[in-house]
Scaffold this motif. Structure first.
Motif, PDB file in Angstrom:
ATOM      1  N   PRO A  65      34.651  -6.859  28.349  1.00 31.97           N
ATOM      2  CA  PRO A  65      33.258  -7.247  28.593  1.00 31.97           C
ATOM      3  C   PRO A  65      32.393  -6.901  27.388  1.00 31.97           C
ATOM      4  CG  PRO A  65      33.859  -5.318  29.898  1.00 31.97           C
ATOM      5  CD  PRO A  65      35.123  -5.830  29.299  1.00 31.97           C
ATOM      6  N   ALA A  66      31.421  -7.750  27.111  1.00 36.28           N
ATOM      7  CA  ALA A  66      30.570  -7.601  25.927  1.00 36.28           C
ATOM      8  C   ALA A  66      29.379  -6.698  26.234  1.00 36.28           C
ATOM      9  CB  ALA A  66      30.088  -8.960  25.454  1.00 36.28           C
ATOM     10  N   LEU A  67      29.112  -5.764  25.330  1.00 32.54           N
ATOM     11  CA  LEU A  67      27.990  -4.834  25.442  1.00 32.54           C
ATOM     12  C   LEU A  67      27.248  -4.796  24.116  1.00 32.54           C
ATOM     13  CD1 LEU A  67      26.346  -2.388  26.620  1.00 32.54           C
ATOM     14  CD2 LEU A  67      28.217  -0.919  25.816  1.00 32.54           C
ATOM     15  N   HIS A  68      25.956  -5.080  24.153  1.00 33.42           N
ATOM     16  CA  HIS A  68      25.116  -4.923  22.962  1.00 33.42           C
ATOM     17  C   HIS A  68      24.153  -3.776  23.201  1.00 33.42           C
ATOM     18  CE1 HIS A  68      21.766  -5.468  20.167  1.00 33.42           C
ATOM     19  NE2 HIS A  68      22.696  -5.979  19.369  1.00 33.42           N
ATOM     20  N   PHE A  69      23.988  -2.915  22.175  1.00 30.19           N
ATOM     21  CA  PHE A  69      23.064  -1.782  22.296  1.00 30.19           C
ATOM     22  C   PHE A  69      22.015  -1.883  21.200  1.00 30.19           C
ATOM     23  CE2 PHE A  69      21.392   2.496  22.301  1.00 30.19           C
ATOM     24  CZ  PHE A  69      21.399   2.816  23.651  1.00 30.19           C
ATOM     25  N   ALA A  70      20.741  -1.754  21.608  1.00 27.64           N
ATOM     26  CA  ALA A  70      19.601  -1.876  20.692  1.00 27.64           C
ATOM     27  C   ALA A  70      18.909  -0.525  20.540  1.00 27.64           C
ATOM     28  CB  ALA A  70      18.611  -2.926  21.208  1.00 27.64           C
ATOM     29  N   HIS A  71      18.584  -0.176  19.315  1.00 26.92           N
ATOM     30  CA  HIS A  71      18.075   1.157  18.985  1.00 26.92           C
ATOM     31  C   HIS A  71      16.560   1.274  19.151  1.00 26.92           C
ATOM     32  CE1 HIS A  71      16.421  -0.340  15.172  1.00 26.92           C
ATOM     33  NE2 HIS A  71      17.564  -0.979  14.988  1.00 26.92           N
ATOM     34  N   ALA A  72      16.084   2.495  19.024  1.00 26.39           N
ATOM     35  CA  ALA A  72      14.656   2.811  19.103  1.00 26.39           C
ATOM     36  C   ALA A  72      13.954   2.480  17.792  1.00 26.39           C
ATOM     37  CB  ALA A  72      14.472   4.292  19.424  1.00 26.39           C
ATOM     38  N   ASN A  73      12.635   2.437  17.837  1.00 25.83           N
ATOM     39  CA  ASN A  73      11.820   2.216  16.655  1.00 25.83           C
ATOM     40  C   ASN A  73      12.108   3.271  15.599  1.00 25.83           C
ATOM     41  OD1 ASN A  73       9.775   1.302  14.910  1.00 25.83           O
ATOM     42  ND2 ASN A  73       8.205   2.544  15.914  1.00 25.83           N
ATOM     43  N   GLY A  74      12.359   2.816  14.377  1.00 25.84           N
ATOM     44  CA  GLY A  74      12.628   3.724  13.270  1.00 25.84           C
ATOM     45  C   GLY A  74      14.074   4.149  13.146  1.00 25.84           C
ATOM     46  N   PHE A  75      14.903   3.824  14.128  1.00 23.56           N
ATOM     47  CA  PHE A  75      16.304   4.242  14.103  1.00 23.56           C
ATOM     48  C   PHE A  75      17.177   3.098  13.580  1.00 23.56           C
ATOM     49  CE2 PHE A  75      15.698   7.506  17.808  1.00 23.56           C
ATOM     50  CZ  PHE A  75      14.707   8.137  17.074  1.00 23.56           C
ATOM     51  N   ASN A  76      18.446   3.110  13.932  1.00 21.35           N
ATOM     52  CA  ASN A  76      19.391   2.089  13.487  1.00 21.35           C
ATOM     53  C   ASN A  76      20.625   2.161  14.376  1.00 21.35           C
ATOM     54  OD1 ASN A  76      21.460   4.012  12.025  1.00 21.35           O
ATOM     55  ND2 ASN A  76      19.435   4.611  11.273  1.00 21.35           N
ATOM     56  N   GLY A  77      21.479   1.162  14.292  1.00 24.05           N
ATOM     57  CA  GLY A  77      22.646   1.117  15.159  1.00 24.05           C
ATOM     58  C   GLY A  77      23.579   2.295  14.988  1.00 24.05           C
ATOM     59  N   MET A  78      23.766   2.768  13.767  1.00 29.77           N
ATOM     60  CA  MET A  78      24.699   3.860  13.524  1.00 29.77           C
ATOM     61  C   MET A  78      24.252   5.157  14.198  1.00 29.77           C
ATOM     62  SD  MET A  78      26.336   5.201   9.921  1.00 29.77           S
ATOM     63  CE  MET A  78      27.213   3.652   9.675  1.00 29.77           C
ATOM     64  N   THR A  79      22.955   5.310  14.449  1.00 27.67           N
ATOM     65  CA  THR A  79      22.466   6.504  15.136  1.00 27.67           C
ATOM     66  C   THR A  79      23.187   6.719  16.460  1.00 27.67           C
ATOM     67  OG1 THR A  79      20.275   6.136  14.164  1.00 27.67           O
ATOM     68  CG2 THR A  79      20.394   7.628  16.051  1.00 27.67           C
ATOM     69  N   TYR A  80      23.625   5.632  17.091  1.00 26.69           N
ATOM     70  CA  TYR A  80      24.235   5.700  18.425  1.00 26.69           C
ATOM     71  C   TYR A  80      25.753   5.531  18.380  1.00 26.69           C
ATOM     72  CZ  TYR A  80      19.346   4.982  19.569  1.00 26.69           C
ATOM     73  OH  TYR A  80      17.984   5.112  19.645  1.00 26.69           O
ATOM     74  N   SER A  81      26.355   5.664  17.191  1.00 24.35           N
ATOM     75  CA  SER A  81      27.789   5.404  17.087  1.00 24.35           C
ATOM     76  C   SER A  81      28.611   6.416  17.886  1.00 24.35           C
ATOM     77  CB  SER A  81      28.233   5.401  15.622  1.00 24.35           C
ATOM     78  OG  SER A  81      28.000   6.655  15.017  1.00 24.35           O
ATOM     79  N   ARG A  82      28.156   7.669  17.968  1.00 25.11           N
ATOM     80  CA  ARG A  82      28.909   8.670  18.740  1.00 25.11           C
ATOM     81  C   ARG A  82      28.688   8.512  20.238  1.00 25.11           C
ATOM     82  NH1 ARG A  82      30.795  12.562  14.759  1.00 25.11           N
ATOM     83  NH2 ARG A  82      29.805  11.927  12.794  1.00 25.11           N
ATOM     84  N   LEU A  83      27.599   7.888  20.622  1.00 25.82           N
ATOM     85  CA  LEU A  83      27.398   7.520  22.022  1.00 25.82           C
ATOM     86  C   LEU A  83      28.336   6.386  22.412  1.00 25.82           C
ATOM     87  CD1 LEU A  83      25.658   7.417  24.723  1.00 25.82           C
ATOM     88  CD2 LEU A  83      24.272   5.711  23.508  1.00 25.82           C
ATOM     89  N   LEU A  84      28.474   5.399  21.539  1.00 17.98           N
ATOM     90  CA  LEU A  84      29.163   4.161  21.881  1.00 17.98           C
ATOM     91  C   LEU A  84      30.661   4.191  21.613  1.00 17.98           C
ATOM     92  CD1 LEU A  84      26.487   1.715  20.430  1.00 17.98           C
ATOM     93  CD2 LEU A  84      26.843   2.287  22.851  1.00 17.98           C
ATOM     94  N   SER A  85      31.107   4.923  20.600  1.00 24.21           N
ATOM     95  CA  SER A  85      32.519   4.884  20.222  1.00 24.21           C
ATOM     96  C   SER A  85      33.482   5.191  21.370  1.00 24.21           C
ATOM     97  CB  SER A  85      32.782   5.848  19.057  1.00 24.21           C
ATOM     98  OG  SER A  85      32.258   5.321  17.861  1.00 24.21           O
TER      99      SER A  85
END
Length: 310
Positions: free
Chosen positions: A39-59
């Protein structure tokens, strides 16, 4: 399928960075993909952040989902115009994300589960309101829900040239230091301070790695310019309450007990849109709850996916 029957496969494989070419530039995103039929999941970051900020959440979810995490316009490695002058609403991010999700849905063969933190959660909800055909469900992590009264006050402060009040976050963003000698110095400067006070060191390192670029003089600078971050705080002319009234997909809301940007009556209104929705308030969490309670966020993602798969 029940949530308890879904096993969480811990996958330490790093994501691949890819780009989606649009007519006005390229959207950069991280992708985790292992096998077919996920299943496909897209995650969008907060203002001022970036996708890599959440890499340890998502991995750790990569064994279950085909995941993408974008860098929004004006953030991270994305190369789209980001002019603070005249920027008044987040519909620009909504429209960018629609194009991103159209591409993802076509590749995945169906609608996408949209997740997001803060501005990213709000933008994901706006996409669900505008293009319900693209969205399988929503995971909203302390989304920004500015009341109509607060939005009016912000507009008045802006028009009158006043400082403080609802514009304090924007003014703080404008004062941010943008240039550092190197990434290690930047990470050290953030550790235990301000918005980063509750962040694990490794998440700060990911934020710095994904949100900076090298300069010709050998130093590094924030990829999200302080002026653009400030403009996003001010740009509240969109009507999120009208968007809430238009959504029809299953959803989960996780919001903070302290310093939440998801204020009443947002949780109640979201619950009305989906009678089976999970509305989870974490009393000790701050607005940065993905960094503080990643296991809870992952659990709720799996739980919503299980509900959608039953």
């Amino acid at each position: 399928m029940t949530a308890s029957s879904v096993s969480l496969h811990i996958n330490e494989t790093p994501p691949v960075r890819r780009e989606l070419e649009l007519e006005d530039g390229a959207v950069s995103f991280l992708e985790w993909k292992h096998g077919r039929g996920q299943p496909a999941l897209h995650f969008a970051h907060a203002n001022g952040f970036n996708g890599m900020t959440y890499s340890r959440l998502l991995s750790p979810l990569a064994g279950r989902f085909h995941i993408r995490a974008w860098d929004a316009r004006g953030h991270g490695q994305t190369r789209l115009p980001a002019d603070p002058s005249g920027h008044r609403r987040w519909t620009i991010f909504r429209d960018d994300l629609i194009r991103m999700v159209e591409n993802f849905a076509a590749e995945a063969g169906g609608p996408v589960l949209l997740g997001g933190h803060s501005m990213g959660g709000t933008t994901s909800l706006m996409v669900a309101a505008e293009r319900p055909d693209l969205v399988r469900g929503l995971i909203l992590v302390d989304p920004v829900m500015v009341s109509r009264g607060a939005r009016l006050m912000l507009q008045l402060f802006r028009l009158m040239g006043r400082k403080g009040g609802p514009l304090s976050l924007a003014e703080g963003a404008e004062r941010r230091r943008a240039v550092f000698p190197d990434r290690a110095t930047m990470a050290k400067a953030y550790k235990g301070r301000g918005a980063f006070r509750t962040w694990p060191d490794e998440v700060i390192a990911d934020y710095v790695e994904g949100g900076t670029r090298s300069r010709d003089d050998g130093q590094i600078e924030l990829a999200c310019a302080p002026a653009w971050e400030a403009a996003n705080f001010r740009a509240q002319d969109h009507d999120i309450w009208a968007d809430i009234a238009r959504i029809s997909c299953p959803l989960t809301l996780i919001y903070a007990g302290a310093t939440s940007t998801c204020r009443a009556p947002a949780p109640e209104l979201l619950g009305r849109r989906d009678p089976q929705a999970t509305l989870l308030r974490i009393g000790r969490a701050t607005h940065f709850l993905p960094m503080e309670y990643p296991e809870t966020v992952r659990r709720e993602m799996l739980d919503l996916d299980a509900r959608l798969s039953d």
